[in-house]
Design a protein around this motif. Structure first.
Motif, PDB file in Angstrom:
ATOM      1  N   LEU A   1      18.362   5.199   8.477  1.00  0.00           N
ATOM      2  CA  LEU A   1      17.454   6.019   9.207  1.00  0.00           C
ATOM      3  C   LEU A   1      16.842   5.354  10.386  1.00  0.00           C
ATOM      4  CD1 LEU A   1      14.853   7.508   6.414  1.00  0.00           C
ATOM      5  CD2 LEU A   1      16.362   8.810   7.990  1.00  0.00           C
ATOM      6  N   SER A   2      16.674   5.916  11.441  1.00  0.00           N
ATOM      7  CA  SER A   2      16.287   5.248  12.728  1.00  0.00           C
ATOM      8  C   SER A   2      14.697   5.005  12.536  1.00  0.00           C
ATOM      9  CB  SER A   2      16.484   6.287  13.907  1.00  0.00           C
ATOM     10  OG  SER A   2      15.747   7.239  13.593  1.00  0.00           O
ATOM     11  N   ASN A   3      14.065   4.291  13.157  1.00  0.00           N
ATOM     12  CA  ASN A   3      12.728   3.636  12.994  1.00  0.00           C
ATOM     13  C   ASN A   3      11.754   5.094  13.434  1.00  0.00           C
ATOM     14  OD1 ASN A   3      10.503   2.006  12.696  1.00  0.00           O
ATOM     15  ND2 ASN A   3      10.105   2.424  14.813  1.00  0.00           N
ATOM     16  N   LYS A   4      12.623   6.033  14.381  1.00  0.00           N
ATOM     17  CA  LYS A   4      11.576   7.001  14.802  1.00  0.00           C
ATOM     18  C   LYS A   4      11.599   8.187  13.470  1.00  0.00           C
ATOM     19  CE  LYS A   4      11.487  10.573  18.203  1.00  0.00           C
ATOM     20  NZ  LYS A   4      12.223  11.248  19.393  1.00  0.00           N
ATOM     21  N   ALA A   5      12.794   8.236  12.852  1.00  0.00           N
ATOM     22  CA  ALA A   5      12.953   9.191  11.729  1.00  0.00           C
ATOM     23  C   ALA A   5      11.974   8.688  10.574  1.00  0.00           C
ATOM     24  CB  ALA A   5      14.560   9.480  11.621  1.00  0.00           C
ATOM     25  N   LEU A   6      12.229   7.358  10.395  1.00  0.00           N
ATOM     26  CA  LEU A   6      11.397   6.620   9.296  1.00  0.00           C
ATOM     27  C   LEU A   6      10.104   6.934   9.314  1.00  0.00           C
ATOM     28  CD1 LEU A   6      11.728   5.266   6.442  1.00  0.00           C
ATOM     29  CD2 LEU A   6      11.843   3.039   7.959  1.00  0.00           C
ATOM     30  N   ALA A   7       9.615   6.715  10.550  1.00  0.00           N
ATOM     31  CA  ALA A   7       8.265   6.983  10.843  1.00  0.00           C
ATOM     32  C   ALA A   7       7.799   8.402  10.619  1.00  0.00           C
ATOM     33  CB  ALA A   7       7.968   6.416  12.370  1.00  0.00           C
ATOM     34  N   GLN A   8       8.529   9.253  11.233  1.00  0.00           N
ATOM     35  CA  GLN A   8       8.173  10.539  10.863  1.00  0.00           C
ATOM     36  C   GLN A   8       8.158  11.033   9.585  1.00  0.00           C
ATOM     37  OE1 GLN A   8      11.075  13.356  12.811  1.00  0.00           O
ATOM     38  NE2 GLN A   8       9.201  14.463  13.524  1.00  0.00           N
TER      39      GLN A   8
ATOM     40  N   THR B   1       3.912   1.186  14.297  1.00  0.00           N
ATOM     41  CA  THR B   1       3.391   1.043  12.901  1.00  0.00           C
ATOM     42  C   THR B   1       4.541   0.753  11.908  1.00  0.00           C
ATOM     43  OG1 THR B   1       1.267   1.976  13.129  1.00  0.00           O
ATOM     44  CG2 THR B   1       1.916   1.674  11.021  1.00  0.00           C
ATOM     45  N   CYS B   2       5.446   1.688  11.864  1.00  0.00           N
ATOM     46  CA  CYS B   2       6.524   1.642  11.063  1.00  0.00           C
ATOM     47  C   CYS B   2       7.509   0.387  11.130  1.00  0.00           C
ATOM     48  CB  CYS B   2       7.542   2.968  11.229  1.00  0.00           C
ATOM     49  SG  CYS B   2       9.042   2.997  10.180  1.00  0.00           S
ATOM     50  N   LEU B   3       7.652   0.110  12.418  1.00  0.00           N
ATOM     51  CA  LEU B   3       8.672  -1.142  12.754  1.00  0.00           C
ATOM     52  C   LEU B   3       7.807  -2.373  12.331  1.00  0.00           C
ATOM     53  CD1 LEU B   3      11.224  -2.308  13.960  1.00  0.00           C
ATOM     54  CD2 LEU B   3       9.847  -2.431  16.308  1.00  0.00           C
ATOM     55  N   ALA B   4       6.543  -2.326  12.745  1.00  0.00           N
ATOM     56  CA  ALA B   4       5.815  -3.471  12.150  1.00  0.00           C
ATOM     57  C   ALA B   4       5.832  -3.884  10.620  1.00  0.00           C
ATOM     58  CB  ALA B   4       4.178  -3.779  12.647  1.00  0.00           C
ATOM     59  N   ARG B   5       5.884  -2.599   9.898  1.00  0.00           N
ATOM     60  CA  ARG B   5       5.830  -2.538   8.574  1.00  0.00           C
ATOM     61  C   ARG B   5       6.933  -3.162   7.948  1.00  0.00           C
ATOM     62  NH1 ARG B   5       1.658  -0.310   5.057  1.00  0.00           N
ATOM     63  NH2 ARG B   5      -0.424  -0.084   6.412  1.00  0.00           N
ATOM     64  N   THR B   6       8.023  -2.363   8.482  1.00  0.00           N
ATOM     65  CA  THR B   6       9.398  -2.696   8.055  1.00  0.00           C
ATOM     66  C   THR B   6       9.855  -4.261   8.349  1.00  0.00           C
ATOM     67  OG1 THR B   6       9.965  -0.627   8.468  1.00  0.00           O
ATOM     68  CG2 THR B   6      11.724  -2.004   8.194  1.00  0.00           C
ATOM     69  N   GLN B   7       9.382  -4.711   9.375  1.00  0.00           N
ATOM     70  CA  GLN B   7       9.658  -6.050   9.701  1.00  0.00           C
ATOM     71  C   GLN B   7       8.856  -6.979   8.637  1.00  0.00           C
ATOM     72  OE1 GLN B   7       8.751  -6.371  13.688  1.00  0.00           O
ATOM     73  NE2 GLN B   7      10.897  -6.052  14.478  1.00  0.00           N
ATOM     74  N   ARG B   8       7.712  -6.636   8.386  1.00  0.00           N
ATOM     75  CA  ARG B   8       6.646  -7.488   7.508  1.00  0.00           C
ATOM     76  C   ARG B   8       7.590  -7.421   6.019  1.00  0.00           C
ATOM     77  NH1 ARG B   8       2.832  -6.755   3.521  1.00  0.00           N
ATOM     78  NH2 ARG B   8       2.821  -4.398   3.746  1.00  0.00           N
ATOM     79  N   LEU B   9       7.835  -6.368   5.719  1.00  0.00           N
ATOM     80  CA  LEU B   9       8.685  -6.304   4.267  1.00  0.00           C
ATOM     81  C   LEU B   9       9.731  -7.043   4.406  1.00  0.00           C
ATOM     82  CD1 LEU B   9       7.923  -2.439   3.596  1.00  0.00           C
ATOM     83  CD2 LEU B   9       7.110  -4.417   2.184  1.00  0.00           C
TER      84      LEU B   9
ATOM     85  N   ASP C   1       0.870  -1.102  -0.002  1.00  0.00           N
ATOM     86  CA  ASP C   1      -0.008  -0.029   0.094  1.00  0.00           C
ATOM     87  C   ASP C   1       0.914   1.199   0.138  1.00  0.00           C
ATOM     88  OD1 ASP C   1       0.845   0.344   2.402  1.00  0.00           O
ATOM     89  OD2 ASP C   1      -0.804  -0.224   3.369  1.00  0.00           O
ATOM     90  N   SER C   2       0.059   2.263   0.191  1.00  0.00           N
ATOM     91  CA  SER C   2       0.995   3.696   0.092  1.00  0.00           C
ATOM     92  C   SER C   2       2.039   3.757   1.086  1.00  0.00           C
ATOM     93  CB  SER C   2      -0.023   4.834  -0.003  1.00  0.00           C
ATOM     94  OG  SER C   2      -0.594   4.940   1.057  1.00  0.00           O
ATOM     95  N   VAL C   3       1.827   3.128   2.308  1.00  0.00           N
ATOM     96  CA  VAL C   3       2.538   3.301   3.596  1.00  0.00           C
ATOM     97  C   VAL C   3       4.126   2.392   3.243  1.00  0.00           C
ATOM     98  CG1 VAL C   3       3.047   2.801   5.799  1.00  0.00           C
ATOM     99  CG2 VAL C   3       0.891   3.766   4.997  1.00  0.00           C
ATOM    100  N   ASP C   4       3.763   1.284   2.594  1.00  0.00           N
ATOM    101  CA  ASP C   4       4.757   0.325   2.310  1.00  0.00           C
ATOM    102  C   ASP C   4       5.507   1.062   1.456  1.00  0.00           C
ATOM    103  OD1 ASP C   4       3.733  -1.700   3.984  1.00  0.00           O
ATOM    104  OD2 ASP C   4       2.325  -2.440   2.379  1.00  0.00           O
ATOM    105  N   ARG C   5       5.126   1.550   0.141  1.00  0.00           N
ATOM    106  CA  ARG C   5       5.863   2.248  -0.723  1.00  0.00           C
ATOM    107  C   ARG C   5       6.699   3.379  -0.444  1.00  0.00           C
ATOM    108  NH1 ARG C   5       3.387   0.858  -6.181  1.00  0.00           N
ATOM    109  NH2 ARG C   5       1.881  -0.328  -5.820  1.00  0.00           N
ATOM    110  N   ALA C   6       5.979   4.216   0.514  1.00  0.00           N
ATOM    111  CA  ALA C   6       6.846   5.207   1.124  1.00  0.00           C
ATOM    112  C   ALA C   6       7.921   4.818   1.961  1.00  0.00           C
ATOM    113  CB  ALA C   6       5.986   6.138   1.967  1.00  0.00           C
ATOM    114  N   LEU C   7       7.915   3.670   2.732  1.00  0.00           N
ATOM    115  CA  LEU C   7       8.834   3.044   3.437  1.00  0.00           C
ATOM    116  C   LEU C   7       9.902   2.675   2.646  1.00  0.00           C
ATOM    117  CD1 LEU C   7       6.694   1.137   6.246  1.00  0.00           C
ATOM    118  CD2 LEU C   7       8.341   2.967   6.481  1.00  0.00           C
ATOM    119  N   LEU C   8       9.466   1.902   1.579  1.00  0.00           N
ATOM    120  CA  LEU C   8      10.529   1.539   0.664  1.00  0.00           C
ATOM    121  C   LEU C   8      11.451   2.691   0.074  1.00  0.00           C
ATOM    122  CD1 LEU C   8       8.721  -1.526  -1.090  1.00  0.00           C
ATOM    123  CD2 LEU C   8      10.421  -1.453   0.548  1.00  0.00           C
TER     124      LEU C   8
END
Length: 156
Positions: free
Chosen positions: A24-31, A39-47, A8-15
């Motif tokens: 990037l730290s998880n906090k900075a990536l989430a921001q 949410t960021c950590l869970a999504r990144t781990q899923r990917l 989804d759009s969040v996954d695409r933005a993370l990638l």
């Protein structure tokens, strides 16, 4: 792995952000993406678990570590057979000069990107390749310049 994963759009933005800066730290990536850190950590781990994110690495300038001579070696095997492919690829991958190995179609079987100290080392490498029984031909092209391109974007 990494195929048939719905993004989804969040996954695409993370990638996109991780390809720009994998440190990037998880906090900075989430921001940057606009989601909660959990949410960021869970999504990144899923990917990562799905094989979409294969790893993180430092990009090293070969010239800065004494390997300023880069070349592309087009290798044609004498016989294109499965029993030869695995051992050949593993041998090439363990060489300190090898940056990437691509199994390709066309008249050649492999495209090997190497970084050498100098022309003497490149010549020794080519002679080592041609000394292998499964190698029929090696063509060497020097790399004058290289450019990296934008991030890998998921297919729509």
């Amino acid at each position: 792995m990494g195929q048939n994963v719905i993004l989804d759009s969040v996954d695409r933005a993370l990638l996109d952000e991780l390809q720009k800066d994998g440190r990037l730290s998880n906090k900075a990536l989430a921001q940057r993406v606009g989601v909660a850190p959990s949410t960021c950590l869970a999504r990144t781990q899923r990917l990562q678990n799905a094989g979409v994110i294969r790893g993180y690495r430092a990009e090293i300038d070969p010239a800065a570590v004494g390997r300023g001579l880069q070349a592309m070696l087009m290798v044609r095997l004498t016989t294109h057979s499965r029993p030869l492919l695995g051992p050949f690829v593993e041998w090439v991958r363990q060489l300190p000069q090898t940056r990437a190995v691509h199994h390709v179609s066309g008249p050649d079987d492999f495209l090997i990107h190497v970084a050498c100290v100098d022309t003497d080392e490149l010549q020794r490498l080519v002679l080592d390749l041609t000394a292998r029984g499964e190698v029929g031909r090696v063509q060497t092209d020097l790399v004058f310049s290289s450019w990296t391109c934008g991030p890998v974007t998921p297919a729509e």
